[in-house]
Design a protein around this motif. Sequence first.
Motif, PDB file in Angstrom:
ATOM      1  N   VAL A 108      49.136  42.531  38.232  1.00 36.55           N
ATOM      2  CA  VAL A 108      48.936  43.899  38.712  1.00 36.55           C
ATOM      3  C   VAL A 108      47.660  44.424  38.057  1.00 36.55           C
ATOM      4  O   VAL A 108      47.554  44.459  36.826  1.00 36.55           O
ATOM      5  CB  VAL A 108      50.131  44.796  38.337  1.00 36.55           C
ATOM      6  CG1 VAL A 108      49.870  46.233  38.788  1.00 36.55           C
ATOM      7  CG2 VAL A 108      51.413  44.262  38.977  1.00 36.55           C
ATOM      8  N   PHE A 109      46.681  44.831  38.897  1.00 34.90           N
ATOM      9  CA  PHE A 109      45.378  45.263  38.388  1.00 34.90           C
ATOM     10  C   PHE A 109      45.277  46.777  38.363  1.00 34.90           C
ATOM     11  O   PHE A 109      45.697  47.463  39.297  1.00 34.90           O
ATOM     12  CB  PHE A 109      44.256  44.684  39.243  1.00 34.90           C
ATOM     13  CG  PHE A 109      44.067  43.208  39.064  1.00 34.90           C
ATOM     14  CD1 PHE A 109      43.205  42.722  38.096  1.00 34.90           C
ATOM     15  CD2 PHE A 109      44.758  42.302  39.852  1.00 34.90           C
ATOM     16  CE1 PHE A 109      43.035  41.359  37.918  1.00 34.90           C
ATOM     17  CE2 PHE A 109      44.600  40.944  39.692  1.00 34.90           C
ATOM     18  CZ  PHE A 109      43.736  40.470  38.711  1.00 34.90           C
ATOM     19  N   SER A 110      44.672  47.291  37.275  1.00 34.74           N
ATOM     20  CA  SER A 110      44.371  48.723  37.188  1.00 34.74           C
ATOM     21  C   SER A 110      42.952  49.011  37.652  1.00 34.74           C
ATOM     22  O   SER A 110      42.611  50.143  37.982  1.00 34.74           O
ATOM     23  CB  SER A 110      44.556  49.216  35.754  1.00 34.74           C
ATOM     24  OG  SER A 110      43.765  48.461  34.850  1.00 34.74           O
ATOM     25  N   ASN A 111      42.119  47.976  37.662  1.00 34.46           N
ATOM     26  CA  ASN A 111      40.761  48.066  38.210  1.00 34.46           C
ATOM     27  C   ASN A 111      40.328  46.656  38.581  1.00 34.46           C
ATOM     28  O   ASN A 111      41.164  45.754  38.651  1.00 34.46           O
ATOM     29  CB  ASN A 111      39.798  48.730  37.211  1.00 34.46           C
ATOM     30  CG  ASN A 111      39.793  48.033  35.864  1.00 34.46           C
ATOM     31  OD1 ASN A 111      39.688  46.809  35.786  1.00 34.46           O
ATOM     32  ND2 ASN A 111      39.918  48.814  34.789  1.00 34.46           N
ATOM     33  N   ALA A 112      39.032  46.445  38.809  1.00 38.17           N
ATOM     34  CA  ALA A 112      38.570  45.142  39.286  1.00 38.17           C
ATOM     35  C   ALA A 112      38.745  44.028  38.269  1.00 38.17           C
ATOM     36  O   ALA A 112      38.749  42.849  38.623  1.00 38.17           O
ATOM     37  CB  ALA A 112      37.097  45.251  39.686  1.00 38.17           C
ATOM     38  N   HIS A 113      38.893  44.387  36.999  1.00 39.44           N
ATOM     39  CA  HIS A 113      38.922  43.368  35.947  1.00 39.44           C
ATOM     40  C   HIS A 113      40.182  43.368  35.095  1.00 39.44           C
ATOM     41  O   HIS A 113      40.604  42.310  34.640  1.00 39.44           O
ATOM     42  CB  HIS A 113      37.711  43.540  35.033  1.00 39.44           C
ATOM     43  CG  HIS A 113      36.404  43.413  35.730  1.00 39.44           C
ATOM     44  ND1 HIS A 113      35.921  42.219  36.222  1.00 39.44           N
ATOM     45  CD2 HIS A 113      35.471  44.356  36.040  1.00 39.44           C
ATOM     46  CE1 HIS A 113      34.754  42.414  36.800  1.00 39.44           C
ATOM     47  NE2 HIS A 113      34.449  43.696  36.702  1.00 39.44           N
ATOM     48  N   ASP A 114      40.757  44.526  34.841  1.00 41.79           N
ATOM     49  CA  ASP A 114      41.889  44.617  33.917  1.00 41.79           C
ATOM     50  C   ASP A 114      43.215  44.482  34.651  1.00 41.79           C
ATOM     51  O   ASP A 114      43.472  45.198  35.624  1.00 41.79           O
ATOM     52  CB  ASP A 114      41.851  45.953  33.176  1.00 41.79           C
ATOM     53  CG  ASP A 114      40.652  46.053  32.253  1.00 41.79           C
ATOM     54  OD1 ASP A 114      40.656  45.367  31.222  1.00 41.79           O
ATOM     55  OD2 ASP A 114      39.701  46.789  32.587  1.00 41.79           O
ATOM     56  N   GLY A 115      44.041  43.578  34.153  1.00 38.91           N
ATOM     57  CA  GLY A 115      45.332  43.364  34.796  1.00 38.91           C
ATOM     58  C   GLY A 115      46.433  43.128  33.792  1.00 38.91           C
ATOM     59  O   GLY A 115      46.197  42.922  32.598  1.00 38.91           O
ATOM     60  N   VAL A 116      47.669  43.178  34.304  1.00 42.05           N
ATOM     61  CA  VAL A 116      48.855  42.892  33.503  1.00 42.05           C
ATOM     62  C   VAL A 116      49.731  41.920  34.291  1.00 42.05           C
ATOM     63  O   VAL A 116      49.956  42.109  35.490  1.00 42.05           O
ATOM     64  CB  VAL A 116      49.650  44.179  33.187  1.00 42.05           C
ATOM     65  CG1 VAL A 116      50.960  43.834  32.481  1.00 42.05           C
ATOM     66  CG2 VAL A 116      48.825  45.122  32.323  1.00 42.05           C
ATOM     67  N   SER A 117      50.204  40.884  33.632  1.00 41.15           N
ATOM     68  CA  SER A 117      51.139  39.959  34.253  1.00 41.15           C
ATOM     69  C   SER A 117      52.543  40.544  34.139  1.00 41.15           C
ATOM     70  O   SER A 117      53.014  40.819  33.036  1.00 41.15           O
ATOM     71  CB  SER A 117      51.078  38.599  33.559  1.00 41.15           C
ATOM     72  OG  SER A 117      52.019  37.702  34.113  1.00 41.15           O
TER      73      SER A 117
END
Length: 403
Positions: A108-117
């Motif tokens: 799940v991405f909060s922006n183009a680069h940062d995500g959480v599995s």
Amino acid sequence: MNVEELVRAALREQADEQPPPGAGLADRVLTVRRRRRNRRIASVAGAAAAVITVAVGVPRLTSGGHDVRPSGVVDSHTVSAHPKQSPPTELVAAGRTALAAYYTSKSVFSNAHDGVSTRTYWLLDPKSGRYEKTTRWSWVAVAPGLHTAAVLEQHLPVRRIGLLDLASGKIKRWIPVDHPVGGLAFSPDGTKIVATTYGDNPDRFYQEDKSGNAFREVPCSRTGFYVLDAASGKGSWAAVDTTSDDPDAEPVNTRQDFAFSQSGGSIMTATSTAPWIGFYDVHGRPVEAPASEAHRSWYVLAGLSPDGTKLAGDFAGKKWHTSSWLLDPVTGKPKTEIHGQQLLAWASDKSLIAWDLTKGEKNEFHQRLVLVTIGSDKEVPLSGFRKGNDGAAGRWQPIFADR
């Protein structure tokens, strides 16, 4: 009829001959195992605790008596296989061990680069013998006996631990904590919980391009661990430093949880230096490895056999193209070779649950759960085959517990 007789009967039903394996399969399996090492450190400690099997009664979390086994999974000498189900919808079990739950992950991405599995879990309902989906929990650890699970809510790390009754699906009690928690594991006898604490979400990652092929390491924010009594919720927190002065040390992964050793007397975790596994006392001080676990590999989840005479080892691929070693726990030397691409949990002193391929399979990720037995050429399929390659969305991951 005991589990060994059932296994023999099931094995006789398997085909005697299948096509030979594709060329180079053993090398491909071994190569991917090495390639996975750095990123797999993140989750192995917690997973290892999930597959530990023990031969003791499991105390109730609310009293001093022994846990009453759920009626749907009470017989610990049977094999429950569903080779056409992947992921399973009905109980999968062999001998002393059951598939207590499984999960899938997605980014799940909060922006183009940062995500959480993030994980979606399917938990075994002991009344129906079926796996029920839940999106409420970010982390689940199942206690021996399949009666209770320790759970964490979404948006890690969190400041309370839930004790979930698997029969009713209801939280029996919350354990508040001062240091936020991101991972959980039960002790082998189910009486204690080790909770790994983090300053930030341990499932964060940074993606450098849209293809998803390049990642930048997110620094580990692990701060230490709690050791908590499961019945009372009481315990203490220990700080553990994640840094290393060793110039050859590999980066500590974003998620690097703690778990109990199989003796239950110390806390273990994967480390960034050889031998890649470290042991601590309850105060967070480094200690010597237990004698029977000194040669344990952090990525081989099965660990010690129930009788303590055999240690699950790494990929072998000598006698068969997908096989693993069983080691002498004291010396670490190979004792025997057994079928199985990856050894996951002991079903008895002579048999294990493993991931494996069929003969002739060229895709090393096209695995299914199987029951393998020392001295046997045959396997008993327990589940259907997983789809997708390593890390693919929707690829299910098993959680085992002693039943």
